[in-house]
Design a protein around this motif. Structure first.
Motif, PDB file in Angstrom:
ATOM      1  N   ARG A 123       2.069 -11.981  26.163  1.00 15.30           N
ATOM      2  CA  ARG A 123       2.411 -11.914  27.585  1.00 15.30           C
ATOM      3  C   ARG A 123       3.726 -12.635  27.869  1.00 15.30           C
ATOM      4  O   ARG A 123       4.529 -12.169  28.689  1.00 15.30           O
ATOM      5  CB  ARG A 123       1.292 -12.508  28.423  1.00 15.30           C
ATOM      6  N   ASP A 128       3.424  -9.389  31.144  1.00 17.57           N
ATOM      7  CA  ASP A 128       2.060  -9.002  31.502  1.00 17.57           C
ATOM      8  C   ASP A 128       1.901  -7.489  31.550  1.00 17.57           C
ATOM      9  O   ASP A 128       0.868  -6.950  31.137  1.00 17.57           O
ATOM     10  CB  ASP A 128       1.686  -9.605  32.868  1.00 17.57           C
ATOM     11  N   TRP A 131       1.303  -6.080  28.110  1.00 20.12           N
ATOM     12  CA  TRP A 131      -0.073  -6.296  27.652  1.00 20.12           C
ATOM     13  C   TRP A 131      -1.025  -5.323  28.347  1.00 20.12           C
ATOM     14  O   TRP A 131      -1.899  -4.732  27.710  1.00 20.12           O
ATOM     15  CB  TRP A 131      -0.501  -7.736  27.913  1.00 20.12           C
ATOM     16  N   ASP A 132      -0.838  -5.136  29.641  1.00 20.81           N
ATOM     17  CA  ASP A 132      -1.730  -4.264  30.405  1.00 20.81           C
ATOM     18  C   ASP A 132      -1.623  -2.808  29.954  1.00 20.81           C
ATOM     19  O   ASP A 132      -2.583  -2.044  30.091  1.00 20.81           O
ATOM     20  CB  ASP A 132      -1.414  -4.373  31.902  1.00 20.81           C
ATOM     21  N   ARG A 139      -4.939  -4.189  21.900  1.00 20.89           N
ATOM     22  CA  ARG A 139      -5.131  -5.592  22.300  1.00 20.89           C
ATOM     23  C   ARG A 139      -5.952  -6.330  21.252  1.00 20.89           C
ATOM     24  O   ARG A 139      -5.638  -7.460  20.879  1.00 20.89           O
ATOM     25  CB  ARG A 139      -5.824  -5.668  23.659  1.00 20.89           C
TER      26      ARG A 139
END
Length: 236
Positions: A123, A128, A131-132, A139
């Motif tokens: 992140r 972020d 990552w999302d 992940r």
């Protein structure tokens, strides 16, 4: 030509760069503890990663280029095996042993939960949103790389400089991004102070993730390292 990936990364991250180097024999690999090499014992020290790279190079001749932590690995290997490594390239290698590098102690990293630390590292580096966008499997794969990440980042902060650049006897080409954060850019200036004959190539508009975001100029950076190994004079 061997390309060495950075922390929480894998050899496949060089895919865009490799496609632009079709005329060269390019080798990428996942360092021990990462992705396809996760079944192997985690390399606990930079020295172990250096030894792995020297073994991979074998009798050479070879050129090695590392991105981020992979740059530290490449530098260590070039010092260790100048008889088979003709030149070395390092794109924004971290220098956490320098007093000006952002502080994070080895013990605080070593005490982290590896999966949680890997997510937090991703992140911070990618963002972020990055990552999302990952799938659940992606992940999980990054979190599974956590033990290797914790091991190498805590080790490289335990002592002083892990190698003596005065012992580097092959041409060095350094890379950095025009949009990189200050301590990544400063690392290149610090290395030039130690290796005055080093050549610096800056990639305009790039930050730390140049192999992915700017594959054309990163491939040109790699080709410059090859040229130096073949005796081309330093530019500038």
């Amino acid at each position: 030509m061997v390309l060495v990936h950075g922390s929480l990364d894998r050899g496949a991250s060089f895919a865009r760069t490799v496609r632009r180097l079709a005329d060269l024999h390019v080798v990428t690999y996942d360092r021990r503890g990462y992705h396809h090499s996760r079944a192997m014992p985690v390399a606990r020290t930079l020295d172990e990663h250096v030894a792995d790279l020297v073994t991979l190079v074998g009798d050479g001749p070879a050129v090695v280029v590392g991105h981020s932590y992979g740059g530290d690995v490449a530098l260590g290997a070039a010092i260790e095996a100048p008889h088979v490594i003709g030149a070395v390239g390092a794109y924004e290698p971290p220098l956490p042993w320098c007093e000006w590098w952002p502080r994070r102690t080895a013990s605080s990293i070593a005490d982290e939960d590896p999966a949680t630390f890997a997510e937090g590292f991703f992140r911070r580096v990618v963002g972020d949103a990055g990552w999302d966008r990952l799938t659940d499997q992606a992940r999980a794969d990054r979190q599974a790389d956590g033990p290797a990440l914790v091991a190498e980042l805590s080790d490289i902060r335990r002592h002083g400089a892990p190698f003596d650049l005065a012992q580097l006897h092959v041409p060095l080409v350094l890379g950095r991004g025009g949009a990189s954060i200050p301590h990544h850019r400063r690392a290149i200036d610090a290395l030039v102070e130690l290796v005055p004959d080093a050549e610096v190539i800056e990639i305009p508009g790039s930050a730390h993730g140049a192999p992915l975001s700017h594959p054309d100029p990163f491939a040109a950076f790699v080709r410059r390292v090859v040229a130096r190994a073949m005796g081309a004079p330093r530019l500038g």
